[in-house]
Design a protein around this motif. Structure first.
Motif, PDB file in Angstrom:
ATOM      1  N   LYS A   3       0.847  -1.195   0.000  1.00 41.95           N
ATOM      2  CA  LYS A   3       0.000   0.000   0.000  1.00 41.95           C
ATOM      3  C   LYS A   3       0.883   1.245   0.000  1.00 41.95           C
ATOM      4  O   LYS A   3       1.876   1.321   0.728  1.00 41.95           O
ATOM      5  CB  LYS A   3      -0.901   0.001   1.235  1.00 41.95           C
ATOM      6  CG  LYS A   3      -1.843   1.161   1.280  1.00 41.95           C
ATOM      7  CD  LYS A   3      -2.730   1.081   2.506  1.00 41.95           C
ATOM      8  CE  LYS A   3      -3.591   2.321   2.574  1.00 41.95           C
ATOM      9  NZ  LYS A   3      -4.385   2.342   3.802  1.00 41.95           N
ATOM     10  N   VAL A   4       0.545   2.220  -0.813  1.00 45.50           N
ATOM     11  CA  VAL A   4       1.341   3.435  -0.970  1.00 45.50           C
ATOM     12  C   VAL A   4       0.767   4.536  -0.090  1.00 45.50           C
ATOM     13  O   VAL A   4      -0.447   4.750  -0.064  1.00 45.50           O
ATOM     14  CB  VAL A   4       1.356   3.895  -2.451  1.00 45.50           C
ATOM     15  CG1 VAL A   4       2.092   5.208  -2.603  1.00 45.50           C
ATOM     16  CG2 VAL A   4       1.992   2.823  -3.330  1.00 45.50           C
ATOM     17  N   GLN A   5       1.631   5.216   0.629  1.00 45.00           N
ATOM     18  CA  GLN A   5       1.236   6.372   1.420  1.00 45.00           C
ATOM     19  C   GLN A   5       1.948   7.593   0.870  1.00 45.00           C
ATOM     20  O   GLN A   5       3.147   7.560   0.635  1.00 45.00           O
ATOM     21  CB  GLN A   5       1.629   6.186   2.881  1.00 45.00           C
ATOM     22  CG  GLN A   5       0.902   5.071   3.563  1.00 45.00           C
ATOM     23  CD  GLN A   5       1.252   5.022   5.045  1.00 45.00           C
ATOM     24  OE1 GLN A   5       1.836   5.959   5.597  1.00 45.00           O
ATOM     25  NE2 GLN A   5       0.892   3.935   5.684  1.00 45.00           N
ATOM     26  N   LYS A   6       1.205   8.646   0.654  1.00 49.58           N
ATOM     27  CA  LYS A   6       1.811   9.882   0.144  1.00 49.58           C
ATOM     28  C   LYS A   6       2.374  10.676   1.309  1.00 49.58           C
ATOM     29  O   LYS A   6       1.780  10.756   2.370  1.00 49.58           O
ATOM     30  CB  LYS A   6       0.781  10.713  -0.604  1.00 49.58           C
ATOM     31  CG  LYS A   6       0.364  10.059  -1.909  1.00 49.58           C
ATOM     32  CD  LYS A   6      -0.281  11.081  -2.823  1.00 49.58           C
ATOM     33  CE  LYS A   6      -0.599  10.411  -4.128  1.00 49.58           C
ATOM     34  NZ  LYS A   6       0.273  10.826  -5.180  1.00 49.58           N
ATOM     35  N   ARG A   7       3.553  11.234   1.098  1.00 47.23           N
ATOM     36  CA  ARG A   7       4.233  12.072   2.085  1.00 47.23           C
ATOM     37  C   ARG A   7       4.745  13.315   1.394  1.00 47.23           C
ATOM     38  O   ARG A   7       5.027  13.300   0.199  1.00 47.23           O
ATOM     39  CB  ARG A   7       5.426  11.334   2.711  1.00 47.23           C
ATOM     40  CG  ARG A   7       5.113  10.001   3.334  1.00 47.23           C
ATOM     41  CD  ARG A   7       4.408  10.205   4.653  1.00 47.23           C
ATOM     42  NE  ARG A   7       3.944   8.952   5.198  1.00 47.23           N
ATOM     43  CZ  ARG A   7       4.274   8.503   6.384  1.00 47.23           C
ATOM     44  NH1 ARG A   7       5.079   9.211   7.154  1.00 47.23           N
ATOM     45  NH2 ARG A   7       3.804   7.360   6.819  1.00 47.23           N
ATOM     46  N   THR A   8       4.938  14.356   2.157  1.00 50.72           N
ATOM     47  CA  THR A   8       5.505  15.587   1.631  1.00 50.72           C
ATOM     48  C   THR A   8       6.795  15.878   2.380  1.00 50.72           C
ATOM     49  O   THR A   8       6.833  15.808   3.610  1.00 50.72           O
ATOM     50  CB  THR A   8       4.526  16.765   1.822  1.00 50.72           C
ATOM     51  OG1 THR A   8       3.308  16.455   1.158  1.00 50.72           O
ATOM     52  CG2 THR A   8       5.098  18.053   1.261  1.00 50.72           C
ATOM     53  N   SER A  32       9.989   9.523  -6.863  1.00 48.21           N
ATOM     54  CA  SER A  32       9.610   8.587  -5.801  1.00 48.21           C
ATOM     55  C   SER A  32      10.468   7.330  -5.850  1.00 48.21           C
ATOM     56  O   SER A  32      10.858   6.783  -4.815  1.00 48.21           O
ATOM     57  CB  SER A  32       8.129   8.202  -5.931  1.00 48.21           C
ATOM     58  OG  SER A  32       7.314   9.305  -5.643  1.00 48.21           O
ATOM     59  N   ARG A  36      12.757   5.878  -2.860  1.00 48.31           N
ATOM     60  CA  ARG A  36      12.594   4.498  -2.374  1.00 48.31           C
ATOM     61  C   ARG A  36      13.917   3.738  -2.416  1.00 48.31           C
ATOM     62  O   ARG A  36      14.251   2.994  -1.502  1.00 48.31           O
ATOM     63  CB  ARG A  36      11.515   3.768  -3.178  1.00 48.31           C
ATOM     64  CG  ARG A  36      10.102   4.183  -2.797  1.00 48.31           C
ATOM     65  CD  ARG A  36       9.063   3.250  -3.391  1.00 48.31           C
ATOM     66  NE  ARG A  36       9.028   3.293  -4.843  1.00 48.31           N
ATOM     67  CZ  ARG A  36       8.283   4.141  -5.551  1.00 48.31           C
ATOM     68  NH1 ARG A  36       7.509   5.015  -4.955  1.00 48.31           N
ATOM     69  NH2 ARG A  36       8.314   4.112  -6.862  1.00 48.31           N
TER      70      ARG A  36
END
Length: 95
Positions: A3-8, A32, A36
């Protein structure tokens, strides 16, 4: 895929430029992917340090605590290390 979580995140211009160059070179598809890969490298490094501590440092400390007379003075250790480096120097020049 997980599952991908968006971060800033905030990056310096130098860091952002590095990511952009990696993507522009075609080495990576996206920024990204660059991040990673960097995180994977950090995880591998941390795991290697943890393994070294667990498998080499802790047993050495335990050995010393069980028998303090097994320790060598730092001066002796460094003299031996220097002697090994000097002995190995010709081998490194040939390689």
């Amino acid at each position: 895929m997980a599952k991908v979580q968006k971060r800033t995140f905030s990056l310096s211009e130098e860091q952002a430029g590095f990511i952009d160059r990696k993507v522009a070179s075609g080495d990576y598809v996206s920024g990204s992917e660059v991040i990673r890969e960097g995180l994977r490298a950090m995880q591998e490094r941390d795991a290697a340090i943890e393994k070294w501590l667990r498998e080499e440092v802790v047993p050495a400390i335990q050995q010393y605590e069980a028998d303090p007379s097994s320790a060598r003075p730092a001066e002796v250790f460094f003299e031996e290390l220097l002697a090994e480096e000097i002995a190995d120097a010709p081998k490194r020049k040939r390689a």
